[in-house]
Each structure stands twice: as structure tokens, then as C-alpha cells.
Design a protein around this motif. Structure first.
Motif, PDB file in Angstrom:
ATOM      1  N   THR A  81       6.552 116.377  23.961  1.00  0.00           N
ATOM      2  CA  THR A  81       6.662 115.922  22.576  1.00  0.00           C
ATOM      3  C   THR A  81       7.866 116.548  21.895  1.00  0.00           C
ATOM      4  O   THR A  81       8.459 117.514  22.394  1.00  0.00           O
ATOM      5  N   TYR A  82       8.213 115.996  20.744  1.00  0.00           N
ATOM      6  CA  TYR A  82       9.352 116.502  19.979  1.00  0.00           C
ATOM      7  C   TYR A  82       9.202 118.008  19.751  1.00  0.00           C
ATOM      8  O   TYR A  82       8.109 118.481  19.444  1.00  0.00           O
ATOM      9  N   PRO A  83      10.268 118.803  19.931  1.00  0.00           N
ATOM     10  CA  PRO A  83      11.658 118.360  20.079  1.00  0.00           C
ATOM     11  C   PRO A  83      12.162 118.376  21.515  1.00  0.00           C
ATOM     12  O   PRO A  83      13.357 118.546  21.755  1.00  0.00           O
ATOM     13  N   MET A  84      11.259 118.206  22.501  1.00  0.00           N
ATOM     14  CA  MET A  84      11.643 118.389  23.898  1.00  0.00           C
ATOM     15  C   MET A  84      11.901 117.057  24.596  1.00  0.00           C
ATOM     16  O   MET A  84      11.025 116.198  24.638  1.00  0.00           O
ATOM     17  N   ASN A  85      13.094 116.897  25.137  1.00  0.00           N
ATOM     18  CA  ASN A  85      13.400 115.764  26.016  1.00  0.00           C
ATOM     19  C   ASN A  85      14.715 116.037  26.721  1.00  0.00           C
ATOM     20  O   ASN A  85      15.795 115.892  26.142  1.00  0.00           O
TER      21      ASN A  85
END
Length: 289
Positions: A81-85
Motif C-alpha cells: 500500500t501507499y507509499p510503497m511501490n
């Protein structure tokens, strides 16, 4: 009920995912009350947020772990989930994710933990899977180099396209082969196997048992909206005993991280106790892996 001869209760590791409404001190006390020795650690607020933590904070947590007789066997930062990508089209998001993963590797090293679980990122439903795959593979290759220097092995799992480009065991194997690093390997999530349509025996045959360094362990149920919910063993629809039988046949020797989530947030200790008792009835009672 006969136990699975090649699986030891010492391989079962409680995890702190379901303890998100309790403090770190409560969570570690709970694990000690449950008799845990090995644990999986989700590095997120309120227990330990990688972005907010200094080296001194990392060392303080290590002292707390030691005082409770606990060893961390998998550092799991927020992945989905945000902020991980790691595969975002946005460069700032990719960099932030990469930097947090590097800090997770450093944390694992300080905690004397052998493994980290990272996701290579995901594409938006209207975005390019090929572009996301390129970003993810490149980043995982660089992270594997850093992990190798620090004596850490990165693990990946397959899941839905909402979470990762690794939407099948075959794709996981493809990325492992493309990166081609001794510091990058796979793991299995029993609920995610149902999501991706993979079965346990084929998954082992595709990856090789030596490329499976961890198992996320829970029961599961399919919800009316098509999503899956993780449940304590024996309360869902997964064929857990069949799965464990296959893992025992292949002499799987790493850990089972007990992955339970928000359904149990009010009383996570009771849910973890049910899980551990279920395992004690089926795993061999050995003090060592």
C-alpha cells in the motif's frame, strides 16, 4: 492425529501483523506469554516504522527482542500500500520504496535476521505490466547486491496484480532467474496460492524446495466481493493438512510465519494462541528446526 514427521513446532513463528492496535511492548510480552522464540516482524507503526527510525532506534528494539528471548526470522516492511511501490511510474515513489527496503536490509542485519520480504512492485490496472516488470526487476537486482553484502536473503511471494507483478509462481521463478543472485529467493503464501491459482506441489516443483525460504501460514475464506480473508487454522476452506503433508514430504525446513490481520485486532493473542495450539497438534515437538 499423527504429526507431520518432517515439520517441527519450532518452525512456527508468530507475527505482529494483527497487533497493530497494541504497543510494541504489549506485543513482545504477548509473544513471550505464548512461548514464542522465533517471530516475523512487520516493520510498521506503532511497533517500528522504518522511515521514522534511526540506528539507535533499531538497536533499542534489538535489546527488547533479546530481553524477551525472541529472534526475528523475517523483516517484512510494508509492501503493498501507499507509499510503497518499487515499480511505480513515479520516480520519487520508486526511490522512496527502494530507500526503505535498503533500511529494512540494514535493520535485518542489526537484528541478526537472515531474511527480508520485499515485493517488486505493481502496475496500475490500466498501466504497462512490461514497464512495471522492468522497474521491479532492475530494483530487485540492485537490492539483492546490497543484501548479499549484508548477509541477508531477500524473499518474494506471488499475489494478485493489485499487489505485485508476480501474479504466479512461474513469474516468481522468472524474476529469480533474471536477477540471478544468491541473495534473492522465493517464499509461499498459502492464501495467495489460492488467489493466483497455484497449488502447493506444482509450486515446489517449479521453484525447487531450496528456493522456498518461508511460508506465510493461515487458513482463508473467499468473501462475497471476491477477495480473500486470512483466518486462524481450521476456520477457513484451505486444505491445510494436505498442504502441510506435501511440505513435510519435501522436508521443508524453514519457518511458517503466522499471518493474521485486522479481523483479530481486538484480541490478537487469543487468535495466535489458537493458531499455535492447532500447529502443536500436527507438528513434531522438537526444540530445534
Amino acid at each position: 492425529m499423527l504429526p507431520f514427521e518432517k515439520l517441527s513446532i519450532s518452525q512456527v513463528a508468530p507475527a505482529n501483523f494483527a497487533y497493530g492496535k497494541y504497543s510494541l511492548d504489549y506485543t513482545l510480552n504477548s509473544f513471550e506469554r505464548l512461548g514464542a522464540r522465533a517471530i516475523e516482524f512487520y516493520t510498521a507503526y506503532p511497533h517500528f516504522n522504518l522511515e521514522d527510525s534511526s540506528l539507535a532506534d533499531i538497536k533499542i528494539v534489538k535489546k527488547k527482542l533479546d530481553s524477551h528471548g525472541l529472534k526475528v526470522i523475517n523483516v517484512c516492511p510494508e509492501n503493498c500500500t501507499y507509499p510503497m511501490n518499487l515499480a511505480s511510474k513515479n520516480m520519487a515513489t520508486r526511490k522512496r520504496t527502494f530507500d526503505i527496503y535498503v533500511k529494512a536490509i540494514q535493520t535485518a542485519s542489526e537484528w541478526e535476521c537472515p531474511h527480508c520480504l520485499f515485493f517488486p512492485g505493481w502496475a496500475t490496472f490500466d498501466g504497462s505490466q512490461e514497464e512495471a516488470w522492468k522497474y521491479g526487476t532492475d530494483a530487485m537486482s540492485r537490492l539483492a547486491d546490497i543484501a548479499e553484502v549484508n548477509g541477508i536473503t531477500i524473499m518474494m511471494e506471488s499475489a494478485s496484480s493489485a499487489s505485485t507483478v508476480l501474479t504466479s509462481i512461474q513469474k516468481m521463478k522468472k524474476m529469480i532467474d533474471e536477477v540471478n543472485s544468491p541473495a534473492l529467493t522465493g517464499m509461499l503464501d498459502l492464501v495467495c496460492l489460492s488467489i493466483t491459482g497455484d497449488n502447493i506441489r506444482d509450486s515446489i516443483n517449479i521453484l525447487g524446495i531450496d528456493n522456498i525460504k518461508h511460508v506465510h501460514f493461515s487458513d482463508g475464506a473467499l468473501l462475497p466481493d471476491g477477495s480473500w480473508e486470512r483466518l486462524v487454522p481450521g476456520t477457513g476452506i484451505l486444505p491445510l493438512e494436505d498442504i502441510l503433508g506435501v511440505l513435510s514430504d519435501y522436508e521443508y525446513s524453514y519457518y511458517f510465519g503466522c499471518e493474521l490481520f485486522t479481523r483479530y485486532k481486538k484480541d490478537p493473542e487469543s487468535a495466535m494462541k489458537v493458531t499455535l495450539n492447532w500447529c502443536k497438534e500436527r507438528f513434531v515437538n522438537k526444540t530445534e528446526n
